[in-house]
Design a protein around this motif. Structure first.
Motif, PDB file in Angstrom:
ATOM      1  N   UNK A 104      -1.610 -20.565 -19.904  1.00  0.00           N
ATOM      2  CA  UNK A 104      -2.629 -20.343 -18.873  1.00  0.00           C
ATOM      3  C   UNK A 104      -2.738 -18.850 -18.576  1.00  0.00           C
ATOM      4  N   UNK A 105      -3.945 -18.348 -18.594  1.00  0.00           N
ATOM      5  CA  UNK A 105      -4.146 -16.905 -18.395  1.00  0.00           C
ATOM      6  C   UNK A 105      -4.548 -16.633 -16.946  1.00  0.00           C
ATOM      7  N   UNK A 106      -3.788 -15.752 -16.291  1.00  0.00           N
ATOM      8  CA  UNK A 106      -3.994 -15.421 -14.883  1.00  0.00           C
ATOM      9  C   UNK A 106      -4.325 -13.933 -14.766  1.00  0.00           C
ATOM     10  N   UNK A 107      -5.376 -13.626 -14.003  1.00  0.00           N
ATOM     11  CA  UNK A 107      -5.736 -12.232 -13.733  1.00  0.00           C
ATOM     12  C   UNK A 107      -5.729 -12.023 -12.219  1.00  0.00           C
ATOM     13  N   UNK A 108      -4.966 -11.052 -11.766  1.00  0.00           N
ATOM     14  CA  UNK A 108      -4.906 -10.690 -10.355  1.00  0.00           C
ATOM     15  C   UNK A 108      -5.607  -9.342 -10.175  1.00  0.00           C
ATOM     16  N   UNK A 109      -6.465  -9.252  -9.154  1.00  0.00           N
ATOM     17  CA  UNK A 109      -7.290  -8.053  -8.962  1.00  0.00           C
ATOM     18  C   UNK A 109      -7.140  -7.540  -7.534  1.00  0.00           C
ATOM     19  N   UNK A 110      -6.916  -6.236  -7.408  1.00  0.00           N
ATOM     20  CA  UNK A 110      -6.894  -5.605  -6.086  1.00  0.00           C
ATOM     21  C   UNK A 110      -8.289  -5.060  -5.804  1.00  0.00           C
ATOM     22  N   UNK A 111      -8.944  -5.495  -4.721  1.00  0.00           N
ATOM     23  CA  UNK A 111     -10.342  -5.110  -4.458  1.00  0.00           C
ATOM     24  C   UNK A 111     -10.527  -3.606  -4.314  1.00  0.00           C
ATOM     25  N   UNK A 112     -11.700  -3.139  -4.719  1.00  0.00           N
ATOM     26  CA  UNK A 112     -12.041  -1.725  -4.633  1.00  0.00           C
ATOM     27  C   UNK A 112     -12.592  -1.426  -3.245  1.00  0.00           C
ATOM     28  N   UNK A 113     -11.667  -1.246  -2.299  1.00  0.00           N
ATOM     29  CA  UNK A 113     -12.048  -0.937  -0.919  1.00  0.00           C
ATOM     30  C   UNK A 113     -11.353   0.349  -0.484  1.00  0.00           C
ATOM     31  N   UNK A 114     -12.095   1.239   0.206  1.00  0.00           N
ATOM     32  CA  UNK A 114     -11.543   2.501   0.680  1.00  0.00           C
ATOM     33  C   UNK A 114     -12.006   2.731   2.118  1.00  0.00           C
ATOM     34  N   UNK A 130     -14.537 -10.301 -18.784  1.00  0.00           N
ATOM     35  CA  UNK A 130     -15.114 -10.971 -19.952  1.00  0.00           C
ATOM     36  C   UNK A 130     -14.189 -10.866 -21.157  1.00  0.00           C
ATOM     37  N   UNK A 131     -13.521  -9.733 -21.275  1.00  0.00           N
ATOM     38  CA  UNK A 131     -12.595  -9.540 -22.383  1.00  0.00           C
ATOM     39  C   UNK A 131     -11.372 -10.445 -22.227  1.00  0.00           C
ATOM     40  N   UNK A 132     -10.896 -10.625 -21.001  1.00  0.00           N
ATOM     41  CA  UNK A 132      -9.681 -11.403 -20.761  1.00  0.00           C
ATOM     42  C   UNK A 132      -9.928 -12.906 -20.746  1.00  0.00           C
ATOM     43  N   UNK A 133     -11.105 -13.331 -20.283  1.00  0.00           N
ATOM     44  CA  UNK A 133     -11.438 -14.755 -20.171  1.00  0.00           C
ATOM     45  C   UNK A 133     -10.302 -15.551 -19.498  1.00  0.00           C
ATOM     46  N   UNK A 134     -10.034 -15.253 -18.232  1.00  0.00           N
ATOM     47  CA  UNK A 134      -8.907 -15.902 -17.533  1.00  0.00           C
ATOM     48  C   UNK A 134      -9.220 -17.344 -17.128  1.00  0.00           C
ATOM     49  N   UNK A 135      -8.155 -18.082 -16.874  1.00  0.00           N
ATOM     50  CA  UNK A 135      -8.277 -19.427 -16.309  1.00  0.00           C
ATOM     51  C   UNK A 135      -8.266 -19.368 -14.777  1.00  0.00           C
ATOM     52  N   UNK A 136      -7.681 -18.299 -14.251  1.00  0.00           N
ATOM     53  CA  UNK A 136      -7.612 -18.107 -12.803  1.00  0.00           C
ATOM     54  C   UNK A 136      -7.782 -16.630 -12.493  1.00  0.00           C
ATOM     55  N   UNK A 137      -8.632 -16.331 -11.511  1.00  0.00           N
ATOM     56  CA  UNK A 137      -8.790 -14.956 -11.026  1.00  0.00           C
ATOM     57  C   UNK A 137      -8.413 -14.960  -9.555  1.00  0.00           C
ATOM     58  N   UNK A 138      -7.408 -14.163  -9.197  1.00  0.00           N
ATOM     59  CA  UNK A 138      -6.932 -14.113  -7.820  1.00  0.00           C
ATOM     60  C   UNK A 138      -7.092 -12.737  -7.214  1.00  0.00           C
ATOM     61  N   UNK A 139      -7.443 -12.685  -5.940  1.00  0.00           N
ATOM     62  CA  UNK A 139      -7.547 -11.426  -5.208  1.00  0.00           C
ATOM     63  C   UNK A 139      -6.957 -11.621  -3.829  1.00  0.00           C
ATOM     64  N   UNK A 140      -6.584 -10.522  -3.187  1.00  0.00           N
ATOM     65  CA  UNK A 140      -6.095 -10.562  -1.824  1.00  0.00           C
ATOM     66  C   UNK A 140      -7.010  -9.737  -0.952  1.00  0.00           C
ATOM     67  N   UNK A 141      -6.954  -9.964   0.360  1.00  0.00           N
ATOM     68  CA  UNK A 141      -7.810  -9.177   1.248  1.00  0.00           C
ATOM     69  C   UNK A 141      -7.237  -9.123   2.650  1.00  0.00           C
ATOM     70  N   UNK A 142      -6.990  -7.889   3.120  1.00  0.00           N
ATOM     71  CA  UNK A 142      -6.848  -7.687   4.542  1.00  0.00           C
ATOM     72  C   UNK A 142      -8.269  -7.711   5.106  1.00  0.00           C
ATOM     73  N   UNK A 143      -8.407  -7.731   6.409  1.00  0.00           N
ATOM     74  CA  UNK A 143      -9.728  -7.926   7.005  1.00  0.00           C
ATOM     75  C   UNK A 143     -10.781  -6.921   6.529  1.00  0.00           C
ATOM     76  N   UNK A 144     -10.530  -5.601   6.524  1.00  0.00           N
ATOM     77  CA  UNK A 144     -11.599  -4.691   6.104  1.00  0.00           C
ATOM     78  C   UNK A 144     -11.984  -4.806   4.634  1.00  0.00           C
ATOM     79  N   UNK A 145     -11.132  -5.409   3.820  1.00  0.00           N
ATOM     80  CA  UNK A 145     -11.429  -5.541   2.394  1.00  0.00           C
ATOM     81  C   UNK A 145     -12.047  -6.890   2.039  1.00  0.00           C
ATOM     82  N   UNK A 146     -12.349  -7.725   3.035  1.00  0.00           N
ATOM     83  CA  UNK A 146     -12.767  -9.091   2.735  1.00  0.00           C
ATOM     84  C   UNK A 146     -14.074  -9.136   1.961  1.00  0.00           C
ATOM     85  N   UNK A 147     -15.050  -8.288   2.305  1.00  0.00           N
ATOM     86  CA  UNK A 147     -16.326  -8.343   1.590  1.00  0.00           C
ATOM     87  C   UNK A 147     -16.179  -7.858   0.157  1.00  0.00           C
TER      88      UNK A 147
END
Length: 564
Positions: free
Chosen positions: A1-11, A61-78
Motif C-alpha cells: 500500500x502506497x502512502x503519501x503524507x503532505x505538509x500544506x503550503x501555508x505561511x 500523479x507520479x506516485x499514484x498513492x492509495x492514501x494521501x494524508x495531510x495535517x492542519x492547525x487552524x490557520x492552515x486548514x484551507x
C-alpha cells in the motif's frame, strides 16, 4: 500500500522568522506505520519547498498513492483542504485523510465545506491512522470504516463520527522515522544549525482558557527520559541536528523525569554537540531555582515563558494561575543562570487599549527578558475563551488565525492601530537590545545566541515577512490607513457552538474545574500542578487526566512553537 503524507503550503510570518521547522508529525506517524509493516511512505513538504499546485499535482500523479494524508492547525486548514482536493482530482482512487487539531474539533464544518476529504482523524493520530490504513489495505474501507475508532466521514451526505480512540498509554512504543525528512532544509537561523522538534511528553494538566492542547491530547503522559535522549542522540549523530526544541507544552512539570533527561544529556556529552530550548511555566522556574544552572549545563539555552499578560486581571482571565511578581522573578532567575529568557504577551482582546499595550512594553522593560513576543490573541473556535467572547468574535477566516493578525477588534481602537502599537513595542524593545543589550553580554554563548536571534528578526523585517507586514501593507505609523488584512468575509462559522457532536465521538469530560491560586507568597503559589513541594511519583504522571478523567480519545516566536 502506497502512502503519501503532505505538509500544506501555508505561511504566516510568525514562527518562520526563526527558520524552517521540520514537520515532526510526519516522523512520528511514518515511524508508527513502518513498525507495523507499512513501509511504502513518501513525504512531501509543500510548505518548506513553497510548492505550487502544479508541482504538487505532478508529484502525486507520479506516485499514484492509495492514501494521501495531510495535517492542519487552524490557520492552515484551507491550504490542507485545497491540497486534498487537488489530490482527489489527480488520484481519484486515493483515500484522502486530514488530521490535526482543527479537524479534530471542527470536523463537522470541515467535512461539509470540503466533501472531497474522505476521512478526518480525530485526536492523537498514530494508532488511529494505522487502524485506518489496515482497513483500507484489506479492501474494507467502504464497508467497515465504521469500526475504525477516532475518525469522522461523510455517509449519505451526513457527518458520521465513530467512538473516540484511546490515547496511546505508552509513548515509548512510538519510534519516529526521522530519516523521512530532508534535514538540510531545516535550519534554525539564530544558530545556523539544523533544528529538530522531538517530543518528551504529551498533554498538559493546566486548562488555560485560550489554549486547546490540553483538550487535544487529553491524558498527560511522559516518555522514558533515556529513550528521549536516545532519539536526540540519533538526531545529532545521523542527521547533524545542532539545536532542538522540546515540543511539550511544559516539559518541566514532571520534575523527576526532566532532571533524569538532563542527567542523561550530560552523561552522554550531548551539551557539547547540541543546544536546546523549551516552553514552560513560571511556577516551574520558581520551583527549580537551585537547578537552573544544572539545566544550563545540560544544554538548555532558551526558555520561553508563558507570562501572557502584564496585568493580573488578564492572567486571571486566561486562568494562568500565576502572578505578575512571579513572572518578573522567574525571568531574573533564568538570566542569572545564563539562560536566554523570552516573555510572551497576549494582546488584542476586546478590552485592549493603547494604554494597556504601553503597559506591556513598560512591563517588559521592568522584567528585562532577553526577548519579548507580542502575540495577537487568536480565539480558537474550540477554546473556552472563544465561547466566553461570544458575538465579539467577528472574523471567521481561519487562515488569519495565526497569532500575527488581529482577529479581535478592540472596543477602543481599530485593528490597524492595534498592529501599529504592537509594532511600536517590537521596535522600541529590540532597538534597545540591539544597541544596549546583546553586544555587551559577557557570556559568550548567550551573546552569540542573542545576536543570532537579532539577525533572524532583522532578516524577516527587511523581507517584510515578519507579522506578514508586506502582505498587509504596513510600513509604519504613516501607513495605518492603508493596512488591509484581507479577511475573507465569505467565511462563516457553521454554528455558534461548532463542537456539538455525537455523545460517543469524543471523550466524556472536556473541562475540569479551574484552579484558584491561594493568595499567598511565591513559594505557595508555585505549588500549582506539581510546582511546589510535591512532585509526581514515577508512575503517577502517565495516569493524570488533562481534561478531568476521560479515558477515550503539531512555531509564533523565536523559537517557541505556537500553542494552538
Amino acid at each position: 500500500m502506497r502512502i503519501v503524507l503532505v505538509h500544506p503550503n501555508y505561511h504566516s510570518g510568525g514562527a518562520e522568522i526563526a527558520g524552517n521547522w521540520p514537520p515532526a508529525w510526519v516522523a512520528y506517524l511514518a515511524g508508527y506505520l513502518k513498525n507495523a509493516g507499512y513501509t511504502d511512505i513518501t513525504f512531501i513538504d509543500a510548505m518548506t519547498d513553497h510548492m505550487s499546485d502544479d508541482q504538487l499535482r505532478d508529484a502525486l500523479r507520479l506516485l499514484q498513492p492509495d492514501l494521501v494524508g495531510a495535517t492542519a492547525i487552524t490557520p492552515a486548514i484551507y491550504a490542507a483542504e485545497s491540497l486534498l482536493q487537488l489530490a482527489k482530482e489527480c488520484c481519484p482512487k486515493a483515500v484522502t485523510v486530514l488530521g490535526g487539531i482543527h479537524g479534530t474539533f471542527m470536523y463537522p464544518q470541515v467535512l461539509t465545506e470540503a466533501p472531497w476529504i474522505d476521512v478526518v482523524v480525530r485526536g492523537e493520530g498514530e494508532q488511529v491512522l494505522l487502524d485506518l490504513v489496515r482497513c483500507i489495505d484489506r479492501g474494507a474501507w467502504a464497508t467497515e470504516r465504521g469500526t475504525v475508532k477516532g475518525i469522522a466521514y461523510l455517509e449519505d451526505g451526513k457527518v458520521t463520527a465513530t467512538p473516540a480512540a484511546k490515547p496511546i498509554a505508552d509513548l515509548d512504543l512510538i519510534q519516529p522515522d526521522w530519516g523521512i525528512l530532508d534535514w538540510k532544509k531545516y535550519i534554525y537561523i539564530p544558530t545556523g544549525k539544523r533544528v529538530a522538534i522531538p517530543n518528551m511528553a504529551r498533554g498538559c494538566p493546566f486548562t488555560c482558557s485560550f489554549c486547546s492542547q490540553w483538550k487535544f491530547w487529553r491524558d498527560f503522559r511522559v516518555r522514558d527520559p533515556k529513550k528521549v535522549v536516545d532519539e536526540i542522540e540519533t538526531l545529532v549523530r545521523d542527521h547533524e541536528v545542532g539545536f532542538f526544541i522540546l515540543a511539550d507544552e511544559e516539559p518541566t512539570i514532571h520534575k523527576k523525569k526532566f532532571v533524569q533527561f538532563c542527567e542523561e544529556m550530560i552523561a552522554r556529552g550531548l551539551p557539547d554537540k547540541v543546544q536546546w530550548g523549551i516552553n514552560t511555566r513560571v511556577t516551574d522556574i520558581l520551583r527549580d531555582e537551585a537547578l537552573l544552572p544544572f539545566y544550563r549545563k545540560a544544554g538548555l539555552v532558551h526558555v520561553s515563558l508563558g507570562t501572557e499578560a502584564a496585568a493580573q486581571l488578564k492572567l486571571d482571565r486566561f486562568n494562568k494561575e500565576t502572578t505578575v511578581a512571579q513572572n518578573k522573578r522567574a525571568i531574573q532567575l533564568l538570566r542569572e543562570a545564563g539562560i536566554v529568557t523570552e516573555a510572551q504577551f497576549i494582546v488584542g482582546l476586546e478590552n485592549e487599549t493603547v494604554e494597556t499595550l504601553e503597559e506591556t512594553y513598560r512591563m517588559a522593560l521592568d522584567w528585562n527578558p532577553d526577548m519579548a513576543n507580542w502575540a495577537m490573541y487568536t480565539p480558537w473556535p474550540f477554546s473556552d475563551l472563544f465561547q466566553e467572547l461570544g458575538d465579539k468574535v467577528e472574523v471567521f477566516d481561519f487562515s488569519k488565525y495565526n497569532f500575527v493578525t488581529p482577529i479581535m477588534k478592540p472596543d477602543a481602537m481599530d485593528r490597524a492601530t492595534l498592529l501599529d502599537r504592537t509594532m511600536a513595542n517590537y521596535r522600541r524593545f529590540y532597538m534597545r537590545k540591539a544597541f544596549l543589550g546583546y553586544p555587551w553580554e559577557r557570556d559568550k554563548r548567550r551573546r552569540s545566541y542573542l545576536v543570532g536571534c537579532l539577525k533572524a528578526f532583522l532578516k524577516s523585517g527587511f523581507q517584510r515577512t515578519f507579522y506578514d507586514l508586506g502582505k498587509v501593507g504596513y510600513w509604519g505609523p504613516q501607513s495605518k490607513k492603508q493596512v488591509d488584512f484581507h479577511f475573507d468575509e465569505s467565511r462563516t462559522l457553521a454554528a455558534r457552538n461548532p463542537v456539538a457532536i455525537p455523545h460517543n465521538a469524543m471523550w466524556k469530560t472536556m473541562h475540569r474545574p479551574k484552579v484558584k491560586l491561594p493568595a499567598a507568597n511565591a513559594a505557595s503559589a508555585a505549588m500549582a500542578c506539581g510546582g511546589g513541594k510535591e512532585q509526581f511519583e514515577e508512575d503517577e504522571a502517565p495516569r493524570m487526566k488533562a481534561c478531568g478523567g476521560g479515558t477515550q480519545q503539531l512555531p509564533e516566536s523565536v523559537p517557541s512553537p505556537a500553542r494552538e
